[in-house]
Design a protein around this motif. Structure first.
Motif, mmCIF file in Angstrom:
data_model
loop_
_atom_site.group_PDB
_atom_site.id
_atom_site.type_symbol
_atom_site.label_atom_id
_atom_site.label_comp_id
_atom_site.label_asym_id
_atom_site.label_seq_id
_atom_site.Cartn_x
_atom_site.Cartn_y
_atom_site.Cartn_z
ATOM 1 N N SER A 142 0.857 -1.171 0.000
ATOM 2 C CA SER A 142 0.000 0.000 0.000
ATOM 3 C C SER A 142 0.901 1.231 0.000
ATOM 4 O O SER A 142 2.006 1.196 -0.539
ATOM 5 N N ASP A 165 -5.650 -1.243 0.580
ATOM 6 C CA ASP A 165 -5.951 -1.424 2.008
ATOM 7 C C ASP A 165 -7.233 -2.240 2.191
ATOM 8 O O ASP A 165 -7.284 -3.197 2.968
ATOM 9 N N ARG A 186 2.448 -0.053 4.484
ATOM 10 C CA ARG A 186 2.222 1.289 3.914
ATOM 11 C C ARG A 186 3.533 2.069 4.016
ATOM 12 O O ARG A 186 3.787 2.732 5.022
#
Length: 252
Positions: A142, A165, A186
């Motif tokens: 992500s 996500d 992330r």
């Protein structure tokens, strides 16, 4: 044909290359996927082989379904698939939504979202215990952009990572009873050449002083998080998304 196999999409450079190298050190036979830079992919393979590991480079565009199928068929020849790292992705030039073309959006979503879905589909077919597999793990890439939105810059990229996500959480729930864990990382501002591909080669240097840790992250720092999520040390983690962003929470 006894080694655990890891596929790393976009594995020739940056986070993907760092993940491939660490994966080999962890004992995986690594499939280094690349879209166009054969020399870079072969360099990663050579590094892994020099360290006593097993790796192959496989060309394929994750935005093309046939290429994805061929990638996984190549991996089958190494042994049972145990791990997929959905790393391949693209960015584009800074632009407001009012100036984004349908072609730009199609490319962004086809590679960043659809490609991850189709790679996961092929991985599930091979790893699911409900389908005769031995289980495994998927880690999706992500971005901090998923939470920041990147208004006025790259809303399309941010939206594609927001989709990742949601995909991660949903797929984790779907596969929790089939021996497959699904997680994501992330990354924040990481010192790789993805910024140059989006037309901002100096972005890391410009943003770094404003970041909470006053520096960009490295590809290896992200790769270490990915390898932890793939490992047995994370055996009770699924649907988890780890920020590797140096504390970045607002758009500089």
């Amino acid at each position: 044909m006894t080694e655990r196999v890891m596929i790393v999409t976009g594995g020739s450079r940056g986070i993907g290359a760092a993940t491939a190298r660490l994966g080999a050190k962890a004992g995986y036979a690594v499939v280094v996927n690349y879209a166009s830079n054969e020399a870079a992919a072969k360099a990663v393979v050579a590094d892994i082989e020099a360290g006593g590991g097993t790796a192959i480079a496989v060309k394929g565009d994750v935005g093309v379904e046939a290429d994805i199928v061929a990638l996984f068929e190549a991996a089958d020849r190494l042994g049972p698939l145990a791990a997929l790292v959905n790393n391949a992705g693209v960015v584009d030039a800074v632009a407001p939504v009012a100036e984004m073309s349908a072609d730009r959006l199609d490319r962004m979503f086809r590679i960043n979202i659809t490609g991850s879905f189709l790679c996961a589909r092929e991985a599930v077919k091979r790893m699911s215990t409900a389908r005769g597999g031995q289980g495994g793990a998927i880690v999706n890439l992500s971005s901090a952009a998923a939470k920041l939105g990147l208004g006025g810059a790259r809303v399309d990229y941010a939206a594609s990572k927001g989709a990742i996500d949601t995909f991660t959480v949903g797929l984790a729930k779907e596969l929790a009873g089939e021996g497959i864990r699904v997680t994501a990382v992330r990354p924040g501002i990481i010192a790789t050449d993805i910024h140059a591909s989006g037309g901002e080669p100096d972005r890391v240097e410009e943003i770094a002083p404003s970041l909470p840790m006053r520096r960009a992250g490295t590809a290896e720092e992200v790769a270490r998080a990915i390898l932890w999520l793939l490992s047995d040390e994370a055996s009770y983690s699924t649907g988890t998304i780890i920020d590797v962003s140096g504390g970045r929470s607002i758009l500089p």
